[in-house]
Design an enzyme around this catalytic site. Structure first.
Site, PDB file in Angstrom:
ATOM      1  N   ARG A   1      -0.765  -0.446  -8.641  1.00 15.92           N
ATOM      2  CA  ARG A   1      -2.185  -0.147  -8.370  1.00 15.92           C
ATOM      3  C   ARG A   1      -2.287   1.372  -8.296  1.00 15.92           C
ATOM      4  O   ARG A   1      -1.633   1.996  -7.451  1.00 15.92           O
ATOM      5  CB  ARG A   1      -2.604  -0.785  -7.049  1.00 15.92           C
ATOM      6  CG  ARG A   1      -4.032  -0.429  -6.656  1.00 15.92           C
ATOM      7  CD  ARG A   1      -4.464  -1.226  -5.450  1.00 15.92           C
ATOM      8  NE  ARG A   1      -3.898  -0.678  -4.239  1.00 15.92           N
ATOM      9  CZ  ARG A   1      -3.451  -1.398  -3.218  1.00 15.92           C
ATOM     10  NH1 ARG A   1      -3.453  -2.712  -3.243  1.00 15.92           N
ATOM     11  NH2 ARG A   1      -2.974  -0.805  -2.144  1.00 15.92           N
TER      12      ARG A   1
ATOM     13  N   ASP B   1       0.848  -1.203   0.000  1.00 13.01           N
ATOM     14  CA  ASP B   1       0.000   0.000   0.000  1.00 13.01           C
ATOM     15  C   ASP B   1       0.875   1.242   0.000  1.00 13.01           C
ATOM     16  O   ASP B   1       2.039   1.191   0.408  1.00 13.01           O
ATOM     17  CB  ASP B   1      -0.834   0.068   1.291  1.00 13.01           C
ATOM     18  CG  ASP B   1      -1.946  -0.964   1.332  1.00 13.01           C
ATOM     19  OD1 ASP B   1      -2.136  -1.694   0.356  1.00 13.01           O
ATOM     20  OD2 ASP B   1      -2.621  -1.014   2.373  1.00 13.01           O
TER      21      ASP B   1
HETATM   22  C1  FAD Z   1      -8.421  -1.264  -4.126  1.00  9.57           C
HETATM   23  C2  FAD Z   1      -8.058   0.051  -3.494  1.00  9.57           C
HETATM   24  C3  FAD Z   1      -6.846   0.180  -2.845  1.00  9.57           C
HETATM   25  C4  FAD Z   1      -6.483   1.398  -2.266  1.00  9.57           C
HETATM   26  N1  FAD Z   1      -5.267   1.536  -1.699  1.00  9.57           N
HETATM   27  C5  FAD Z   1      -4.854   2.756  -1.287  1.00  9.57           C
HETATM   28  C6  FAD Z   1      -3.525   2.986  -0.812  1.00  9.57           C
HETATM   29  O1  FAD Z   1      -2.702   2.057  -0.723  1.00  9.57           O
HETATM   30  N2  FAD Z   1      -3.171   4.255  -0.454  1.00  9.57           N
HETATM   31  C7  FAD Z   1      -4.055   5.308  -0.550  1.00  9.57           C
HETATM   32  O2  FAD Z   1      -3.675   6.459  -0.260  1.00  9.57           O
HETATM   33  N3  FAD Z   1      -5.321   5.106  -0.945  1.00  9.57           N
HETATM   34  C8  FAD Z   1      -5.755   3.875  -1.311  1.00  9.57           C
HETATM   35  N4  FAD Z   1      -7.044   3.712  -1.735  1.00  9.57           N
HETATM   36  C9  FAD Z   1      -8.047   4.800  -1.551  1.00  9.57           C
HETATM   37  C10 FAD Z   1      -8.026   5.797  -2.692  1.00  9.57           C
HETATM   38  O3  FAD Z   1      -6.847   6.571  -2.640  1.00  9.57           O
HETATM   39  C11 FAD Z   1      -9.243   6.736  -2.626  1.00  9.57           C
HETATM   40  O4  FAD Z   1      -9.195   7.465  -1.427  1.00  9.57           O
HETATM   41  C12 FAD Z   1     -10.581   6.011  -2.688  1.00  9.57           C
HETATM   42  O5  FAD Z   1     -10.561   4.942  -3.593  1.00  9.57           O
HETATM   43  C13 FAD Z   1     -11.702   6.995  -3.111  1.00  9.57           C
HETATM   44  O6  FAD Z   1     -11.434   7.514  -4.369  1.00  9.57           O
HETATM   45  P1  FAD Z   1     -12.127   6.991  -5.720  1.00  9.57           P
HETATM   46  O7  FAD Z   1     -11.058   6.757  -6.701  1.00  9.57           O
HETATM   47  O8  FAD Z   1     -12.999   5.834  -5.466  1.00  9.57           O
HETATM   48  O9  FAD Z   1     -12.914   8.243  -6.263  1.00  9.57           O
HETATM   49  P2  FAD Z   1     -14.001   9.199  -5.599  1.00  9.57           P
HETATM   50  O10 FAD Z   1     -14.094  10.382  -6.475  1.00  9.57           O
HETATM   51  O11 FAD Z   1     -13.728   9.397  -4.156  1.00  9.57           O
HETATM   52  O12 FAD Z   1     -15.305   8.334  -5.725  1.00  9.57           O
HETATM   53  C14 FAD Z   1     -15.979   8.068  -6.950  1.00  9.57           C
HETATM   54  C15 FAD Z   1     -17.383   7.585  -6.607  1.00  9.57           C
HETATM   55  O13 FAD Z   1     -17.279   6.317  -5.945  1.00  9.57           O
HETATM   56  C16 FAD Z   1     -18.184   6.255  -4.868  1.00  9.57           C
HETATM   57  N5  FAD Z   1     -17.432   6.133  -3.604  1.00  9.57           N
HETATM   58  C17 FAD Z   1     -16.137   6.409  -3.380  1.00  9.57           C
HETATM   59  N6  FAD Z   1     -15.786   6.194  -2.097  1.00  9.57           N
HETATM   60  C18 FAD Z   1     -16.906   5.792  -1.496  1.00  9.57           C
HETATM   61  C19 FAD Z   1     -17.222   5.426  -0.174  1.00  9.57           C
HETATM   62  N7  FAD Z   1     -16.281   5.451   0.798  1.00  9.57           N
HETATM   63  N8  FAD Z   1     -18.493   5.061   0.097  1.00  9.57           N
HETATM   64  C20 FAD Z   1     -19.432   5.034  -0.862  1.00  9.57           C
HETATM   65  N9  FAD Z   1     -19.208   5.378  -2.139  1.00  9.57           N
HETATM   66  C21 FAD Z   1     -17.963   5.747  -2.458  1.00  9.57           C
HETATM   67  C22 FAD Z   1     -18.979   7.519  -4.866  1.00  9.57           C
HETATM   68  O14 FAD Z   1     -20.180   7.325  -5.576  1.00  9.57           O
HETATM   69  C23 FAD Z   1     -18.108   8.498  -5.606  1.00  9.57           C
HETATM   70  O15 FAD Z   1     -18.833   9.483  -6.238  1.00  9.57           O
HETATM   71  C24 FAD Z   1      -7.421   2.497  -2.312  1.00  9.57           C
HETATM   72  C25 FAD Z   1      -8.632   2.346  -2.964  1.00  9.57           C
HETATM   73  C26 FAD Z   1      -8.970   1.162  -3.554  1.00  9.57           C
HETATM   74  C27 FAD Z   1     -10.290   1.041  -4.253  1.00  9.57           C
END
Ligand code: FAD
Length: 306
Positions: A179, A129
């Site tokens: 990722r 991560d």
């Molecule tokens: C598989 C995976 C691994 C990850 N690993 C890391 C890591 O190692 N380090 C790190 O800094 N971050 C990590 N993240 C978190 C990432 O950085 C984002 O903070 C997170 O994924 C929210 O951003 P988004 O790309 O989904 O877009 P966003 O713009 O936040 O979301 C897009 C849409 O998805 C839906 N959505 C998003 N989040 C939520 C929620 N919590 N509840 C309900 N609906 C939601 C909403 O409808 C939103 O409009 C990871 C995320 C994923 C999916």
């Protein structure tokens, strides 16, 4: 609201008290199947029918002594054994700080080295991560070393950081598996994009770069770690234009978020995995999920009702 929640994720008093509140414990179940390894494994079994794989991660705090890191490494060793025993299509993702990176990075390397070897024996992958910005440089350097020894390892990078395009260039010589996520921490404007459209544009630019590298064999895998369907669609467009088959377009979302979309993408032939988090140290992680979508606070507060 996002900043308040990210502050709350770090606040020691809240960290200590909130996890005891029953309504919060109920709300958290939406994002994690339970606190035990068995709960996570059972959740992965349930995904099988929909052709959705899993990535497991044990939630943890920063450590105070290295023997805690060794205990966590033993836990992951056992988990890798269970994945193989149950024939699950599952990988593992961990945080370096969970394995003692703050205390003794050399010994952390030893633990990751052992885990990556075990993962290879079990036919699966180990992911690292990405944490807050203080750790990014060290984590990239660490991964460069790990990747030269273990093909089956990958690294998470954050599109919101200004440095990420340079990190991609730096990593390509080791044929990385990446990722790509937007980034979950509250980073200052000096080092990170803070506005949604800027983050999205940075995400797409990095996705295009990395998908091109995958198509040319200069990177092994690219995971689109996002729930943002527009970014997934546009990235899939880049991938198809570069001649990558559907099953090489990998999407990962978190357990419990956009479950219907996860099933739809898998049915359309995308390679989909759900990241299943479990463990007892869920508070800061859970509050970061709320910060991503403050509307989830309403869901949490509803759990106050009988
Ligand atoms: C598989 C995976 C691994 C990850 N690993 C890391 C890591 O190692 N380090 C790190 O800094 N971050 C990590 N993240 C978190 C990432 O950085 C984002 O903070 C997170 O994924 C929210 O951003 P988004 O790309 O989904 O877009 P966003 O713009 O936040 O979301 C897009 C849409 O998805 C839906 N959505 C998003 N989040 C939520 C929620 N919590 N509840 C309900 N609906 C939601 C909403 O409808 C939103 O409009 C990871 C995320 C994923 C999916």
């Amino acid at each position: 609201m996002r900043r308040i929640l990210l502050w709350a994720a770090r606040n020691p008093w809240l960290r200590q008290h909130v996890p005891r509140w029953r309504f919060v414990r109920r709300a958290v179940r939406r994002f994690m199947p339970g606190e035990e390894m068995g709960d996570a494994l059972a959740a992965a079994e349930r995904y099988r029918a929909d052709r959705i794989g899993a990535v497991f991660t044990l939630l943890g705090e920063n450590l105070t002594a290295f023997d805690q890191a060794e205990e966590i490494a033993r836990h992951y060793q056992e988990l890798l054994g269970e994945i193989a025993k149950r024939g699950l299509d599952a990988e593992v993702s961990l945080k370096l700080t969970q394995l003692g990176f703050d205390i003794d990075p050399k010994r952390t390397f030893g633990l990751v080295d052992d885990l990556a070897r075990r993962a290879a024996d079990m036919g699966t992958w180990l992911w690292i991560d990405m944490e807050g910005s203080a750790y990014v440089d060290g984590t990239v350097t660490f991964y460069e070393r790990v990747r030269t020894v273990h093909e089956n390892t990958g690294l998470c990078i954050q599109a919101y950081l200004h440095r990420t395009p340079a990190d991609i260039v730096r990593l390509l010589p080791v044929r990385p598996a990446i990722r790509l996520v937007k980034g979950a921490y509250d980073e200052p404007a000096a080092i990170a994009y803070r506005k949604g459209p800027e983050v999205d544009a940075a995400y797409l630019a990095s996705a295009a770069e990395l998908l091109g590298a995958v198509a040319e064999g200069r990177a092994t895998r690219l995971i689109l770690g996002t729930h943002d369907l527009r970014l997934i669609e546009q990235s899939a467009g880049f991938a198809e234009a570069r001649g990558l088959a559907r099953e090489r377009i990998e999407v990962q979302m978190l357990y419990g978020i956009r479950a219907g979309e996860q099933r739809r993408l898998a049915a359309e032939g995308f390679n989909v995995r759900a990241l299943i988090s479990y463990g007892s140290y869920w508070y800061p992680w859970y509050v970061r999920r709320l910060a991503e979508r403050p509307a989830n606070l309403v869901f949490a507060l509803r759990q106050l009702l009988p």
